[in-house]
Motif scaffolding. Structure first.
Motif, short mmCIF file in Angstrom:
data_model
loop_
_atom_site.label_atom_id
_atom_site.label_comp_id
_atom_site.label_asym_id
_atom_site.label_seq_id
_atom_site.Cartn_x
_atom_site.Cartn_y
_atom_site.Cartn_z
N HIS A 72 0.76 -0.99 0.02
CA HIS A 72 -0.19 -0.17 0.00
C HIS A 72 1.00 1.17 -0.02
O HIS A 72 2.04 1.26 0.51
N PRO A 73 0.59 2.34 -0.60
CA PRO A 73 1.43 3.64 -0.61
C PRO A 73 1.50 4.12 0.79
O PRO A 73 2.61 4.88 0.82
N TRP A 74 0.92 3.89 1.75
CA TRP A 74 1.07 4.48 3.20
C TRP A 74 2.22 3.90 3.57
O TRP A 74 2.85 4.32 4.60
N TYR A 75 2.85 2.66 3.32
CA TYR A 75 3.62 1.66 3.65
C TYR A 75 4.96 1.42 2.97
O TYR A 75 5.57 0.44 3.04
N ALA A 98 -4.46 -11.46 -6.85
CA ALA A 98 -4.29 -10.21 -7.52
C ALA A 98 -3.10 -9.60 -6.59
O ALA A 98 -2.41 -10.17 -5.85
N ILE A 99 -2.59 -8.46 -7.36
CA ILE A 99 -1.61 -7.64 -6.81
C ILE A 99 -2.17 -6.56 -6.16
O ILE A 99 -2.83 -5.45 -6.83
N GLY A 100 -1.99 -6.37 -4.64
CA GLY A 100 -2.58 -5.06 -4.11
C GLY A 100 -3.10 -5.39 -2.62
O GLY A 100 -3.06 -6.40 -2.38
N GLU A 101 -3.24 -4.42 -2.13
CA GLU A 101 -3.63 -2.88 -2.29
C GLU A 101 -2.43 -2.02 -2.81
O GLU A 101 -1.40 -2.23 -1.71
N CYS A 102 -2.26 -1.76 -3.73
CA CYS A 102 -1.22 -0.86 -4.09
C CYS A 102 -1.83 0.24 -4.90
O CYS A 102 -2.88 0.46 -5.29
N GLY A 103 -0.86 1.60 -5.04
CA GLY A 103 -1.10 2.57 -5.74
C GLY A 103 -0.47 3.76 -5.37
O GLY A 103 0.60 3.70 -4.99
N LEU A 104 -1.12 5.01 -5.15
CA LEU A 104 -0.49 6.27 -4.98
C LEU A 104 -1.55 7.02 -4.11
O LEU A 104 -2.78 7.09 -4.30
N SER A 140 -6.23 4.96 -4.87
CA SER A 140 -5.72 6.12 -5.63
C SER A 140 -6.40 7.19 -5.14
O SER A 140 -7.54 7.64 -5.37
N TYR A 141 -5.73 7.94 -3.94
CA TYR A 141 -6.31 9.26 -3.39
C TYR A 141 -5.52 10.56 -3.64
O TYR A 141 -4.26 10.57 -3.34
N LYS A 142 -6.35 11.45 -4.30
CA LYS A 142 -5.82 12.50 -4.65
C LYS A 142 -4.17 12.11 -5.61
O LYS A 142 -3.48 12.98 -5.77
N ALA A 143 -4.61 11.33 -6.46
CA ALA A 143 -3.53 10.74 -7.29
C ALA A 143 -3.73 9.93 -8.34
O ALA A 143 -3.03 9.30 -9.16
N VAL A 144 -5.21 10.18 -9.01
CA VAL A 144 -5.70 9.46 -10.01
C VAL A 144 -4.96 9.63 -11.17
O VAL A 144 -4.70 8.85 -11.94
#
Length: 266
Positions: A72-75, A98-104, A140-144
């Motif tokens: 996760h982007p927080w970690y 699946a792969i995730g939770e991942c993102g920005l 995707s939070y404030k990063a879409v």
């Protein structure tokens, strides 16, 4: 149609729930209550490599659970060199779907300072999704826009934008790339006008249901309450009403979508 008879025809799947959370006690009873409402499957995304052991134990102990592993982007600062190989091995060894939770996530000053690290870790997971032919579960939070910019370089990768709350223009771009949209408790609030407008524009063939439990509760619970697996029923009822569908039809459509995206066997 009576409630009990109606539930017999339902087969709902929660596409995003953190059942490995320590906030859940007596998980057997919790899942049994959800099953009594027609909820028969749960996809549990990981937030880091440290989650994998507990996720594997959950899948072994309870029927209907499938896992995604990811960072996760927080970690992103919690992983060390060689993390990609560890993640790839776990995905293959434990048959993750699946792969995730991942993102920005650029929602705070602290997260923005980690932007370069987030971008590197996310793109590495997108590359892994491509090489292993696995879908992504995307935060995707404030990063879409930044997420979309990366995904355009990997046209064969598929996945879901979980808990999407972006603009209509961003939604259209996500649809153009062939991704799915996860909708949960937030869309049940009367004030969630933009999210509700987006919901009406999502092709039914791209819609997934989720709780994101124990987080992000909806209007059916009081402020401060936890989100439980059973709450997917309330979410489904609200979304079915907003899309002018019967609950049975929505359940059938969204379950078929989950099966197709994650290549599940029911």
């Amino acid at each position: 149609m009576g409630l009990i008879r109606r539930i017999l025809f339902l087969q709902l799947i929660d596409s995003h729930i953190h059942l490995n959370s320590l906030l859940y006690k007596n998980l057997l009873d919790i899942l049994s209550k959800a099953r009594s409402l027609g909820i028969s499957g749960w996809i549990v995304p990981g937030t880091g490599l440290a989650d994998i052991e507990a996720q594997v134990s959950l899948k072994t102990a309870y029927q209907g659970i499938d896992n995604g592993f990811g960072v996760h982007p927080w970690y992103v600062t919690s992983i060390s060199d060689g993390w990609q190989a560890v993640l790839a091995d776990a995905l293959l060894q434990h048959q993750a779907i699946a792969i995730g939770e991942c993102g920005l996530d650029f929602s705070t000053d602290e997260l923005i300072t980690q932007k370069a690290r987030q971008l590197m870790v996310f793109e590495a997971q997108v590359e892994l999704a491509q090489s292993l032919n696995l879908p992504l579960i995307i935060h995707s939070y404030k990063a879409v826009d930044q997420v979309l910019k990366i995904l355009r370089h990997y046209p064969t990768v598929r996945g879901v934008f979980h808990s999407f709350n972006g603009s209509l223009q961003q939604l259209e771009q996500i649809m153009d790339l062939g991704y799915y949209i996860g909708m949960g408790g937030a869309v049940t609030y009367h004030r969630a006008k933009r999210m509700q407008q987006n919901l009406l524009q999502i092709p039914l063939s791209r819609l997934l249901l989720e709780t994101d439990g124990p987080y992000q509760v909806g209007a059916y619970r009081t402020k401060g309450e936890m989100h439980y697996p059973e709450d997917l029923y309330q979410i489904a009822q609200s979304i079915a009403q907003q899309r002018s569908l019967t609950l049975e039809d929505l359940a059938k459509i969204t379950t078929e979508n989950v099966v197709q995206l994650f290549n599940l066997e029911l």
